[in-house]
Design a protein around this motif. Structure first.
Motif, PDB file in Angstrom:
ATOM      1  N   ASP A 281       0.928  -1.272  -0.009  1.00  0.00           N
ATOM      2  CA  ASP A 281      -0.033  -0.016  -0.088  1.00  0.00           C
ATOM      3  C   ASP A 281       0.860   1.268  -0.064  1.00  0.00           C
ATOM      4  O   ASP A 281       0.539   2.180  -0.580  1.00  0.00           O
ATOM      5  N   TYR A 282       2.129   1.119   0.676  1.00  0.00           N
ATOM      6  CA  TYR A 282       3.002   2.234   0.645  1.00  0.00           C
ATOM      7  C   TYR A 282       4.274   1.653   0.677  1.00  0.00           C
ATOM      8  O   TYR A 282       4.630   0.737   1.534  1.00  0.00           O
ATOM      9  N   VAL A 283       4.917   2.292   0.019  1.00  0.00           N
ATOM     10  CA  VAL A 283       6.495   2.149  -0.330  1.00  0.00           C
ATOM     11  C   VAL A 283       7.476   3.180   0.179  1.00  0.00           C
ATOM     12  O   VAL A 283       6.891   4.323  -0.583  1.00  0.00           O
ATOM     13  N   LEU A 284       8.173   3.483   1.085  1.00  0.00           N
ATOM     14  CA  LEU A 284       9.028   4.706   1.651  1.00  0.00           C
ATOM     15  C   LEU A 284      10.465   4.576   1.307  1.00  0.00           C
ATOM     16  O   LEU A 284      11.010   3.483   1.771  1.00  0.00           O
ATOM     17  N   SER A 285      10.941   5.347   0.639  1.00  0.00           N
ATOM     18  CA  SER A 285      12.499   5.031   0.468  1.00  0.00           C
ATOM     19  C   SER A 285      13.351   6.164   0.669  1.00  0.00           C
ATOM     20  O   SER A 285      13.028   7.498   0.303  1.00  0.00           O
ATOM     21  N   GLY A 286      14.458   5.973   1.270  1.00  0.00           N
ATOM     22  CA  GLY A 286      15.361   7.023   1.850  1.00  0.00           C
ATOM     23  C   GLY A 286      16.864   6.498   1.006  1.00  0.00           C
ATOM     24  O   GLY A 286      17.732   7.193   1.460  1.00  0.00           O
ATOM     25  N   ILE A 287      16.918   5.501   0.019  1.00  0.00           N
ATOM     26  CA  ILE A 287      18.270   5.113  -0.360  1.00  0.00           C
ATOM     27  C   ILE A 287      18.693   6.415  -1.374  1.00  0.00           C
ATOM     28  O   ILE A 287      17.865   6.933  -2.035  1.00  0.00           O
ATOM     29  N   PRO A 288      20.025   6.402  -1.286  1.00  0.00           N
ATOM     30  CA  PRO A 288      20.390   7.449  -2.284  1.00  0.00           C
ATOM     31  C   PRO A 288      20.599   7.265  -3.634  1.00  0.00           C
ATOM     32  O   PRO A 288      21.363   6.712  -4.477  1.00  0.00           O
ATOM     33  N   PHE A 289      19.324   7.410  -4.430  1.00  0.00           N
ATOM     34  CA  PHE A 289      19.172   7.088  -5.726  1.00  0.00           C
ATOM     35  C   PHE A 289      20.313   7.904  -6.665  1.00  0.00           C
ATOM     36  O   PHE A 289      20.707   7.287  -7.635  1.00  0.00           O
ATOM     37  N   SER A 290      20.603   8.927  -6.460  1.00  0.00           N
ATOM     38  CA  SER A 290      21.607   9.788  -7.105  1.00  0.00           C
ATOM     39  C   SER A 290      23.007   9.365  -7.126  1.00  0.00           C
ATOM     40  O   SER A 290      23.587   9.531  -8.004  1.00  0.00           O
ATOM     41  N   LEU A 291      23.330   8.489  -6.218  1.00  0.00           N
ATOM     42  CA  LEU A 291      24.702   7.859  -6.034  1.00  0.00           C
ATOM     43  C   LEU A 291      24.459   6.413  -6.760  1.00  0.00           C
ATOM     44  O   LEU A 291      25.793   5.751  -6.591  1.00  0.00           O
ATOM     45  N   MET A 292      23.667   5.965  -7.245  1.00  0.00           N
ATOM     46  CA  MET A 292      23.303   4.557  -7.671  1.00  0.00           C
ATOM     47  C   MET A 292      23.510   4.431  -9.305  1.00  0.00           C
ATOM     48  O   MET A 292      23.203   5.433  -9.927  1.00  0.00           O
TER      49      MET A 292
END
Ligand SMILES: C[S@@+](CC[C@H](N)C(=O)[O-])C[C@H]1O[C@@H](n2cnc3c(N)ncnc32)[C@H](O)[C@@H]1O
Length: 203
Positions: free
Chosen positions: A131-142
């Motif tokens: 129902d909800y996915v919350l993301s704090g992973i650093p996408f810009s460094l991936m």
């Protein structure tokens, strides 16, 4: 006194818990700066902004990417209903151990794996859709391929009315989010180190 399964285990009260979180987070940052993207955990202002539009009565399956020392995790559990479930995907061993030791809540499952494994893990456990996915992973460094695969998998594992909540320090994630999701809104939160933007993405 009745046992509270949502409470943190740490002895010494909230100040000591916070000090322990800061220490574990800071030490891990110096080992793996690119995996964390920030030297301290998110502020309470960012937490409130990211979670303020969540309909908790509809949040039965919640997934978190990159819980770190549990800054959002504890707040999710405080707001979730007793029968909801939270799966948190974290790659750093120290954080996985810290979360398992400090947050003994039966609704929480800490998965020691990348966010990229979330869709497979949910399917294997018959736990989805989310129902909800919350993301704090650093996408810009991936690497972009890894980032785009995570976004695509996330879209596929979301319920039709589900929401993907993303907090990021770099605005470069906006276009990839718009490519993967039908609707993307965003808000800025300056009271965080560093200041961050929250994106709300719907399929
Ligand atoms: C900016 S920190 C956020 C930590 C915490 N959620 C907070 O708000 O304070 C990013 C977190 O993502 C984790 N992480 C990075 N890449 C990941 C991946 N591919 N899958 C799961 N977790 C990842 C890091 O270990 C770290 O805990």
């Amino acid at each position: 006194m009745k046992a509270d399964p949502h409470h943190r285990r740490g002895n010494g009260g909230p100040k000591l818990n916070r000090a322990r979180d800061l220490l574990v987070f800071g030490l891990t940052f110096f080992k793996e700066p690119a995996m964390l993207g920030s030297v301290i955990p998110s502020s309470r202002f960012l937490v409130r902004r990211a979670l303020r539009e969540v309909d908790w009565s509809q949040a039965r399956v919640v997934v978190e990417y990159g819980p770190g020392v549990g800054t959002f995790t504890g707040e999710l559990l405080k707001r979730m209903t007793p029968d909801a479930k939270l799966l948190a995907f974290e790659t750093q061993d120290d954080f996985v151990r810290h979360l398992q030791d400090e947050i003994p809540d039966p609704r929480l499952e800490v998965v020691h794996d990348s966010a990229g494994a979330a869709a497979r893990v949910l399917e294997e456990r018959g736990a989805g859709p989310a129902d909800y996915v919350l993301s704090g992973i650093p996408f810009s460094l991936m690497p972009p391929d890894e980032r785009d695969a995570i976004l695509q998998n996330t879209r596929e594992m979301l319920a039709p009315n589900g929401t993907f909540l993303v907090y990021q320090f770099s605005p470069t994630i906006k276009k990839p989010l718009q490519k993967a999701f039908g609707r993307v809104d965003s808000e800025f939160e300056s009271r965080n180190i560093p200041p961050a933007r929250v994106y709300r993405c719907r399929p």
